[in-house]
Design a protein around this motif. Structure first.
Motif, PDB file in Angstrom:
ATOM      1  N   ASN A 211      12.890 -17.478   0.068  1.00 34.91           N
ATOM      2  CA  ASN A 211      12.485 -16.166   0.572  1.00 34.91           C
ATOM      3  C   ASN A 211      11.370 -15.586  -0.297  1.00 34.91           C
ATOM      4  O   ASN A 211      11.201 -15.977  -1.460  1.00 34.91           O
ATOM      5  CB  ASN A 211      13.681 -15.215   0.596  1.00 34.91           C
ATOM      6  CG  ASN A 211      13.533 -14.133   1.656  1.00 34.91           C
ATOM      7  OD1 ASN A 211      12.469 -13.971   2.257  1.00 34.91           O
ATOM      8  ND2 ASN A 211      14.606 -13.391   1.895  1.00 34.91           N
TER       9      ASN A 211
ATOM     10  N   PHE B 176       9.005 -11.762  -1.167  1.00 33.92           N
ATOM     11  CA  PHE B 176       8.931 -10.312  -0.999  1.00 33.92           C
ATOM     12  C   PHE B 176       7.631  -9.798  -1.588  1.00 33.92           C
ATOM     13  O   PHE B 176       7.013 -10.440  -2.445  1.00 33.92           O
ATOM     14  CB  PHE B 176      10.146  -9.606  -1.613  1.00 33.92           C
ATOM     15  CG  PHE B 176      10.152  -9.524  -3.118  1.00 33.92           C
ATOM     16  CD1 PHE B 176       9.983  -8.306  -3.765  1.00 33.92           C
ATOM     17  CD2 PHE B 176      10.367 -10.653  -3.897  1.00 33.92           C
ATOM     18  CE1 PHE B 176      10.009  -8.220  -5.147  1.00 33.92           C
ATOM     19  CE2 PHE B 176      10.406 -10.576  -5.277  1.00 33.92           C
ATOM     20  CZ  PHE B 176      10.221  -9.348  -5.907  1.00 33.92           C
TER      21      PHE B 176
ATOM     22  N   ALA C 275      16.001  -9.343   3.074  1.00 38.47           N
ATOM     23  CA  ALA C 275      16.403  -9.901   1.785  1.00 38.47           C
ATOM     24  C   ALA C 275      17.550 -10.884   1.967  1.00 38.47           C
ATOM     25  O   ALA C 275      17.636 -11.900   1.281  1.00 38.47           O
ATOM     26  CB  ALA C 275      16.814  -8.782   0.829  1.00 38.47           C
TER      27      ALA C 275
ATOM     28  N   PHE D  92       9.920  -8.171   3.030  1.00 38.85           N
ATOM     29  CA  PHE D  92      10.566  -9.453   2.782  1.00 38.85           C
ATOM     30  C   PHE D  92      10.145 -10.500   3.805  1.00 38.85           C
ATOM     31  O   PHE D  92       9.673 -10.187   4.896  1.00 38.85           O
ATOM     32  CB  PHE D  92      12.094  -9.298   2.836  1.00 38.85           C
ATOM     33  CG  PHE D  92      12.669  -8.533   1.680  1.00 38.85           C
ATOM     34  CD1 PHE D  92      12.974  -9.174   0.491  1.00 38.85           C
ATOM     35  CD2 PHE D  92      12.898  -7.167   1.779  1.00 38.85           C
ATOM     36  CE1 PHE D  92      13.503  -8.471  -0.581  1.00 38.85           C
ATOM     37  CE2 PHE D  92      13.421  -6.459   0.717  1.00 38.85           C
ATOM     38  CZ  PHE D  92      13.730  -7.112  -0.467  1.00 38.85           C
TER      39      PHE D  92
END
Length: 343
Positions: A43, A45, A212, A229
């Motif tokens: 992931n 951000f 998230a 995100f």
């Protein structure tokens, strides 16, 4: 002991930011299968800033950008208060503390002003973190890792004690955790840590959903308003390029290098999952992803070229490329997620 140098990995997986490079330099010795990387670095951000683009990997609760140091099971992490005025740490002399830490197998991450160290060839104040991995007491010299004068991550920078003391003592920055603390990191063997297909799949889903986490309770508890995100960081990158073309923001290539790092990490992960029978490559998933990686690299290189030519047309073209990359990645990653079984 007059000389002690802790080993570091010279070839980095992720080198867009120094803390990723420092981190891998250490844990590569104890995570030879790269399981931490397989489970993480999925992931992304973005931290809002009016002047720059700040995109990072999101690997857990947001404390600061170096969350891996806190949470990684392959690291013994300690945050230690320091006194720059007296150049002491826990009532110990600066160099005595550094040498004792190195002797104990701990790497020392501390902020200094690189202006005072001639090896950097810097003509202005430059507060930055370095990771000390060795000392030579006979020649009064420290060894450390950092981005060198060319901006490349280097594992063999040296300077004498006197210059380092100035760089440590004369640090003119506002309130900052690194102003009053340093970090100690020691690699730890961990035979219990395993690859988690369920976690990887959930994190991929969160990335696709631009969240998230897939657990909404987690997202609410996170308490990070303003952060972007997942795959929507592409929109932030495009927006940044628009402002850069209008000369309204500062040029910074690091986030685009991180987008390329993100694709490299996923290539490694896909290869691992295919080889370990978590994923069947019956639709040329790996080769298609490698094309995404190549595109991300080309985008980064084109934006670097802008710095030389200052042609705004280059940036507008890369905005289009980023949107194409986003859409292609979204389709391919969803295909991957749909094939993965919980396990």
């Amino acid at each position: 002991m007059t000389v002690k140098i802790l080993p570091v990995e010279e070839k980095q997986i992720i080198d867009s930011y120094w803390f990723y490079s420092d981190f891998y330099s250490i844990i590569s010795r104890v995570d030879s299968k790269k399981l931490w990387f397989m489970n993480n670095y999925i992931n992304l951000f973005d931290i809002p800033d009016p002047n720059q683009l700040y995109t990072f990997f999101f690997n857990g609760y947001y404390r600061d950008k170096m969350v891996e140091f806190y949470d990684c099971p392959f690291i013994d992490f300690q945050r230690i208060a320091l006194d720059r005025q007296s150049s002491t740490i826990l009532n110990n002399d600066l160099f005595d503390f550094i040498k004792a830490s190195i002797d104990g197998g701990y790497y020392v991450i501390v902020m200094i002003d690189r202006f005072h160290i001639k090896e950097y060839e810097i003509s202005a104040r430059s507060p930055h973190e370095v990771m000390i991995n060795g000392y030579d007491d006979a020649n009064k010299k420290l060894y450390f890792c950092d981005n060198n004068a060319n901006g490349k991550y280097s594992t063999n920078i040296t300077c004498d004690y006197e210059a380092f003391h100035r760089a440590f003592h004369i640090l003119e920055i506002d309130a900052h955790d690194f102003k009053d603390h340093l970090y100690l990191l020691k690699p730890l063997e961990n035979t219990d840590y395993t690859f988690s297909l369920t976690y990887v799949k959930n994190t991929m889903n969160a990335y696709l959903l631009s969240k998230a986490h897939t657990d909404e309770h987690y997202n609410q508890a996170l308490g990070t308003p303003g952060l972007t995100f997942g795959i929507n960081v592409y929109d932030k990158a495009s927006e940044y390029l628009k402002y850069l073309a209008q000369e309204e923001v500062v040029f910074d290539i690091r986030s685009f290098h991180l987008l390329y790092d993100h694709k490299k990490c996923m290539t490694m992960r896909l290869n691992y999952m295919i080889n370990n029978h978590h994923l069947i490559d019956d639709n040329q998933i790996l080769s298609r992803w490698r094309k995404l990686e190549a595109t991300a690299q080309a985008v980064r290189n084109s934006i670097l070229k802008y710095w030389l030519t200052r042609s705004s047309d280059t940036l507008y073209k890369q905005m289009e490329q980023l949107q194409k990359l986003k859409e292609t990645e979204k389709i391919l990653l969803q295909e991957i997620v749909d094939q993965l079984k919980d396990g």
